[in-house]
Scaffold this active site. Sequence first.
Site, PDB file in Angstrom:
ATOM      1  N   LYS A   1     -22.914 -30.957 -29.465  1.00 46.63           N
ATOM      2  CA  LYS A   1     -23.176 -32.123 -28.607  1.00 46.63           C
ATOM      3  C   LYS A   1     -24.438 -31.897 -27.766  1.00 46.63           C
ATOM      4  CE  LYS A   1     -20.052 -30.152 -25.157  1.00 46.63           C
ATOM      5  NZ  LYS A   1     -18.654 -30.149 -24.680  1.00 46.63           N
TER       6      LYS A   1
ATOM      7  N   TYR B   1     -45.950 -24.438  -2.667  1.00 45.39           N
ATOM      8  CA  TYR B   1     -45.499 -25.551  -1.828  1.00 45.39           C
ATOM      9  C   TYR B   1     -44.590 -25.061  -0.704  1.00 45.39           C
ATOM     10  CZ  TYR B   1     -47.090 -29.149  -5.115  1.00 45.39           C
ATOM     11  OH  TYR B   1     -47.836 -29.973  -5.893  1.00 45.39           O
TER      12      TYR B   1
HETATM   13  C1  PLP Z   1     -18.118 -28.870 -24.962  1.00 46.05           C
HETATM   14  C2  PLP Z   1     -16.755 -28.623 -25.485  1.00 46.05           C
HETATM   15  C3  PLP Z   1     -16.439 -27.433 -26.153  1.00 46.05           C
HETATM   16  C4  PLP Z   1     -17.400 -26.264 -26.225  1.00 46.05           C
HETATM   17  O1  PLP Z   1     -17.382 -25.566 -24.990  1.00 46.05           O
HETATM   18  P1  PLP Z   1     -18.262 -24.258 -24.789  1.00 46.05           P
HETATM   19  O2  PLP Z   1     -17.843 -23.710 -23.476  1.00 46.05           O
HETATM   20  O3  PLP Z   1     -19.682 -24.692 -24.820  1.00 46.05           O
HETATM   21  O4  PLP Z   1     -17.934 -23.364 -25.925  1.00 46.05           O
HETATM   22  C5  PLP Z   1     -15.190 -27.318 -26.721  1.00 46.05           C
HETATM   23  N1  PLP Z   1     -14.276 -28.327 -26.627  1.00 46.05           N
HETATM   24  C6  PLP Z   1     -14.537 -29.472 -25.972  1.00 46.05           C
HETATM   25  C7  PLP Z   1     -13.482 -30.513 -25.890  1.00 46.05           C
HETATM   26  C8  PLP Z   1     -15.770 -29.659 -25.368  1.00 46.05           C
HETATM   27  O5  PLP Z   1     -16.023 -30.800 -24.704  1.00 46.05           O
END
Ligand code: PLP
Length: 362
Positions: A35, A257
């Site tokens: 994702k 800055y």
């Molecule tokens: C994003 C997500 C994962 C992966 O989690 P990580 O900590 O990046 O391994 C697994 N399951 C669900 C439902 C998620 O939303």
Amino acid sequence: MMRPNQARLDLSAARHNIALARELAPASKVMAVVKANAYGHGAVTMARTLEPHADALAVACMEEALELREAGIGAPILLLEGVFEPDELAVAAKAGLWITIDNDTQLAWLEAARLARPLQCWLKVDTGMHRLGVAPARAAELCQRIAACRNSLGPPVLITHFACADELENDATRRQIALFEDCGAGLAAPRSAANSPAVLAWPEAHYDWIRPGYMLWGHSPFGTRPQPNADRLRPVMTLCSAVISVREVAAGEAVGYGASWVAKRPSRIATVTVGYGDGYPRTAASGTPVLVNGQRAALAGRVSMDMITVDVTDIGPVRLGDPVVLWGEGLPVAEVAEPAKTIGYELLTRMPMRTPRVVARD
Ligand SMILES: *Cc1c(COP(=O)(O)O)cnc(C)c1O
């Protein structure tokens, strides 16, 4: 002449990391979570790299799934949040996607739909995260309804998500596992619970499907705390830049800055052409490590949009064009995230398009 900034990708590291996930959970299938543009690495590149080594992929939403299908990715893809509107079910069926059912409304949409073919469903159970999912006490009833639904391809996979799996001393994960065991007992449904920290450190939570995301990119979900399995990961992304100016600054003079960093001694300051507009966090504090010519130096002063300033007084000669690594090989992203009061997940995922992703090792 081109700006030297690159997010260099080592695809062999991604293959190494998914192989580690498999080795740690040999009895489980592997769903690679890609994702959010594969956490900033490039969804299509990473899905192509991981597809031959994964049993399925997962994304947050339909747009992300269709991007992968249009690129020719044929693996099963789970929509982790399911569909947001009933019309998406027909799109999911056409594209051969798997869906999460998180609530009664989504189940009602599924039961009412007329689909070209049935969908593989995952029933989300809320064992304590309280973000998505149905109450554990309703899992059996909803599992049966899904199994009986003409639009569902048999019984669902039961899925839950951990709130605290990265905290190894926290009992919350054990309580979530116990609830998940209870509600799944006696059901014929396969189960899935493990995100990256659980793949690495909670073997009792591996079940039928593991769902690693962050660990695939080679970083430890435990941050800078050592963990024997996480210590075997290899970073996929190395954020690189270069020195564009070097100057001597007298003791008492300020840099950057807000004049927030003041030289305590005569100092040599290297200016590097990377800033928050390139994905380096503006909140990174003075002292954050930066690799210049492979040696550790310290961020000095505030991060600008296009530049940072680094105290290189102690690391020998530094010239224009010398290579700089902001994180990745030789510098774990957590060492940058923690002084910026965030997590590596956010730094990777927010990497802007301005910084080109370049495959450096296939
Ligand atoms: C994003 C997500 C994962 C992966 O989690 P990580 O900590 O990046 O391994 C697994 N399951 C669900 C439902 C998620 O939303």
